[in-house]
Design a protein around this motif. Structure first.
Motif, short mmCIF file in Angstrom:
data_model
loop_
_atom_site.label_atom_id
_atom_site.label_comp_id
_atom_site.label_asym_id
_atom_site.label_seq_id
_atom_site.Cartn_x
_atom_site.Cartn_y
_atom_site.Cartn_z
N GLU A 1 0.83 -1.21 0.00
CA GLU A 1 0.00 0.00 0.00
C GLU A 1 0.87 1.26 0.00
OE1 GLU A 1 -2.57 -0.51 3.38
OE2 GLU A 1 -3.77 -2.05 2.38
N ASP A 2 1.94 1.27 0.80
CA ASP A 2 2.83 2.43 0.85
C ASP A 2 3.53 2.66 -0.49
OD1 ASP A 2 2.16 2.93 3.49
OD2 ASP A 2 3.91 1.87 4.30
N TYR A 3 4.02 1.59 -1.11
CA TYR A 3 4.72 1.74 -2.40
C TYR A 3 3.75 2.12 -3.51
CZ TYR A 3 9.42 0.50 -0.96
OH TYR A 3 10.67 0.54 -0.39
N GLU A 4 2.49 1.67 -3.42
CA GLU A 4 1.50 2.07 -4.42
C GLU A 4 1.21 3.56 -4.32
OE1 GLU A 4 -1.65 -0.86 -3.99
OE2 GLU A 4 -0.66 -2.14 -5.50
N LYS A 5 1.29 4.13 -3.11
CA LYS A 5 1.14 5.58 -2.94
C LYS A 5 2.27 6.33 -3.67
CE LYS A 5 -1.04 5.29 1.60
NZ LYS A 5 -0.80 5.49 3.03
N LEU A 6 3.42 5.66 -3.81
CA LEU A 6 4.57 6.25 -4.51
C LEU A 6 4.45 6.11 -6.02
CD1 LEU A 6 7.41 4.89 -2.21
CD2 LEU A 6 6.48 7.21 -2.23
#
Length: 126
Positions: A20-25
């Protein structure tokens, strides 16, 4: 000898949260599942069409290298895959220079003692 960074392996405590965090990137997880050779859950996040990627790994047990890395240093870069033209030639050159190598699943690795704490895998892109 080196031609590119093939992949980065990032050890995480919670794969779902990390994805989820990397998808925000702006990354998109192309593969999420079990990676059985090393005992991790994994997600692959590719850099466009280059073939290079970030691999997020969550250990499935406490007695595997990824889990020990997280216990010692916390989450973060666990390994760097370094692309070379010819793995056998690179290994021979490194051995001649006194570099400590580790043979294991996935090919030869440069011991973290030689790279100031980062495990490096030698990869020959096909």
């Amino acid at each position: 000898m080196y031609t590119d960074v093939h992949h980065l392996v990032v050890a995480v405590n919670n794969l779902k949260e990390a994805v989820e965090d990397y998808e925000k990137l702006g990354f998109k997880a192309e593969h999420v599942g079990r990676e059985t050779a090393f005992g991790n859950r994994q997600a692959l996040l590719y850099f466009g069409d280059s073939g290079s990627y970030i691999e997020l790994v969550e250990p499935m047990s406490t007695d595997i290298p990824t889990a020990r890395t997280i216990q010692r240093r916390g989450e973060g870069i666990h390994m760097v895959g370094l692309e070379v033209d010819d793995v056998k030639k690179a290994v021979a050159e490194m051995k001649a220079r006194g570099v400590q190598l580790i043979e294991g699943a996935g090919g030869p690795y440069i011991h973290p003692k030689n790279t100031h704490g980062i495990l490096c895998q030698l990869v020959e892109r096909k």
